[in-house]
Design a protein around this motif. Structure first.
Motif, short mmCIF file in Angstrom:
data_model
loop_
_atom_site.label_atom_id
_atom_site.label_comp_id
_atom_site.label_asym_id
_atom_site.label_seq_id
_atom_site.Cartn_x
_atom_site.Cartn_y
_atom_site.Cartn_z
N MET A 176 0.91 -1.18 -0.09
CA MET A 176 -0.04 -0.15 0.04
C MET A 176 0.94 1.29 -0.18
O MET A 176 0.53 2.31 -0.56
N PHE A 177 1.94 1.16 0.76
CA PHE A 177 3.01 2.33 0.82
C PHE A 177 3.45 2.73 -0.71
O PHE A 177 3.48 3.91 -1.10
N ALA A 178 3.78 1.72 -1.58
CA ALA A 178 4.52 1.90 -2.86
C ALA A 178 3.18 2.37 -3.75
O ALA A 178 3.54 3.37 -4.56
N GLU A 179 1.85 2.13 -3.60
CA GLU A 179 0.78 2.90 -4.30
C GLU A 179 0.67 4.20 -3.91
O GLU A 179 0.35 5.16 -4.84
N GLU A 180 0.73 4.47 -2.68
CA GLU A 180 0.59 5.87 -2.09
C GLU A 180 1.66 6.71 -2.70
O GLU A 180 1.34 8.11 -3.06
N ARG A 181 2.72 6.27 -2.64
CA ARG A 181 4.01 6.95 -3.08
C ARG A 181 4.02 7.19 -4.64
O ARG A 181 4.36 8.29 -5.39
N LEU A 182 3.37 6.25 -5.20
CA LEU A 182 3.21 6.62 -6.93
C LEU A 182 2.07 7.64 -7.11
O LEU A 182 2.18 8.37 -7.96
N THR A 183 0.84 7.53 -6.30
CA THR A 183 -0.08 8.48 -6.21
C THR A 183 0.48 9.95 -6.03
O THR A 183 0.02 11.07 -6.80
N ASN A 184 1.41 9.88 -5.24
CA ASN A 184 2.08 11.32 -4.75
C ASN A 184 2.89 12.01 -6.09
O ASN A 184 2.93 13.01 -6.25
N VAL A 185 3.38 10.90 -6.85
CA VAL A 185 4.28 11.28 -7.89
C VAL A 185 3.48 11.58 -9.03
O VAL A 185 3.67 12.62 -9.83
N ALA A 186 2.69 10.83 -9.39
CA ALA A 186 1.66 10.82 -10.59
C ALA A 186 0.78 11.85 -10.57
O ALA A 186 0.29 12.59 -11.56
N THR A 187 0.08 11.99 -9.35
CA THR A 187 -1.02 13.09 -9.32
C THR A 187 -0.58 13.89 -7.98
O THR A 187 -1.42 13.43 -7.03
N VAL A 221 11.16 0.79 -9.10
CA VAL A 221 10.19 -0.16 -8.86
C VAL A 221 8.94 0.10 -9.68
O VAL A 221 8.47 1.21 -9.84
N CYS A 222 8.40 -0.94 -10.25
CA CYS A 222 7.10 -0.73 -11.23
C CYS A 222 6.18 -1.14 -10.45
O CYS A 222 5.69 -2.19 -9.71
N VAL A 223 5.23 -0.10 -10.19
CA VAL A 223 3.74 -0.11 -9.46
C VAL A 223 2.76 -0.17 -10.07
O VAL A 223 2.47 0.75 -11.17
N ARG A 224 1.71 -1.11 -10.20
CA ARG A 224 0.47 -1.27 -10.75
C ARG A 224 -0.20 0.08 -10.56
O ARG A 224 -0.27 0.91 -9.43
N ALA A 225 -1.03 0.53 -11.51
CA ALA A 225 -1.62 1.95 -11.66
C ALA A 225 -3.26 1.91 -11.53
O ALA A 225 -3.90 2.74 -11.73
N ASN A 226 -3.75 0.83 -10.77
CA ASN A 226 -5.14 0.43 -10.66
C ASN A 226 -6.01 1.57 -9.65
O ASN A 226 -7.04 1.86 -9.87
N HIS A 227 -4.91 2.29 -8.85
CA HIS A 227 -5.59 3.19 -8.13
C HIS A 227 -5.61 4.52 -8.54
O HIS A 227 -6.26 5.53 -7.82
N LEU A 228 -4.98 4.93 -9.56
CA LEU A 228 -4.95 6.32 -10.06
C LEU A 228 -6.32 6.80 -10.67
O LEU A 228 -6.79 6.17 -11.45
N GLU A 229 -6.58 7.88 -10.20
CA GLU A 229 -8.09 8.41 -10.44
C GLU A 229 -8.17 8.97 -11.91
O GLU A 229 -9.10 9.15 -12.58
#
Length: 278
Positions: free
Chosen positions: A1-12, A101-109
């Motif tokens: 979950m930490f990786a997904e939140e970090r990706l969200t902070n970068v992408a959006t 690290v490659c993180v799936r983007a399923n959570h990006l709105e």
């Protein structure tokens, strides 16, 4: 979950704010840029210019940000990498983070459901493939990248980057995807640029048309015109629209789009330069 939140902070990076608050942040950022520019102009000895004498400290007027009518799932193009995921799986399809690290983007709105579905199907396919991913070219491997394009009609284009590049370009389906903007139809090739937010692009083109005050004595220069969407949309206002583009396939798209939408054209090609006369 930490990786997904970090990706969200970068992408959006503004995802925690409401859309209205996001626009305020962006407006303040633009204001600071213009204030910095005005300061540099004064340092260069241009303080007598009217543009640097504004009471707000800006070098020019700053208009209110025009909101997009669509704020979630608006992307019509998404590019996914194939690399090692947080669990060590080298065939993870997602977006890179700083530590590769490659993180799936399923959570990006901002990404539509269709893009996420195609990425998931691609990853499932890679898991079944005996071929290795191409993480670094000098280490070999094959599967490299996935780009997904969609349009407002629900059509989908998937572009797969595979190494070595000895396959035919089109694996199946149509070689182009089409989109409608302001009542005009545009052909879009896999490598051609087109605005990510289609609904937002319509607002952008209309705003540019009003602010430019183009008339029959105006020549509009469209730099990096891509598929020619801006130029074709504004061609009816101006005497000439000159589009400059480096991607050859995008130039071909722009030519087709101009002709299909009834823009009379004369071509003067110097390197890759296109000229339309409406």
């Amino acid at each position: 979950m930490f990786a997904e939140e970090r990706l969200t902070n970068v992408a959006t990076p503004l995802w925690r704010f409401s859309y209205g608050e996001q626009l305020k942040v962006k407006s303040e950022s633009q204001k600071k840029v213009l204030q910095t520019l005005a300061s540099h102009l004064r340092e260069l000895g241009t303080d007598k210019l009217e543009i640097t004498q504004r009471p707000d400290g800006l070098c020019c007027s700053l208009r209110t940000v025009v909101p997009s009518p669509v704020v979630n799932g608006y992307r019509n193009k998404s590019t996914f990498s194939v690399n090692r995921g947080p669990d060590g799986n080298p065939k993870t399809v997602g977006l890179w983070q700083r530590n590769i690290v490659c993180v799936r983007a399923n959570h990006l709105e901002n990404m539509p459901k269709k893009h996420k579905q195609v990425a998931q199907c691609y990853e499932e396919f890679l898991q079944q493939s005996p071929l290795d991913p191409c993480l670094l070219f000098h280490q070999g491997g094959h599967w490299r990248e996935l780009t997904v394009r969609t349009n407002s009609s629900g059509h989908t284009m998937a572009i797969i980057t595979f190494h070595p590049q000895d396959l035919s370009q089109l694996l199946c389906g149509e070689p182009y995807i089409f989109e409608e903007v302001l009542g005009l139809k545009f052909c879009i090739s896999p490598d051609a640029f087109f605005q990510i937010n289609t609904a937002g692009a319509e607002v952008l083109y209309q705003t540019v048309g009003k602010l430019s005050r183009a008339d029959k004595n105006t020549v509009l220069l469209d730099v990096c015109c891509g598929t020619g969407a801006i130029g074709v949309s504004l061609a009816h206002q101006a005497s000439k629209v000159v589009g400059v583009e480096l991607v050859e396939q995008a130039v071909e798209d722009a030519r087709w789009n101009a002709a299909f939408n009834g823009v009379r054209k004369e071509f003067k090609i110097l390197c890759i330069l296109q000229q339309w006369i409406s």
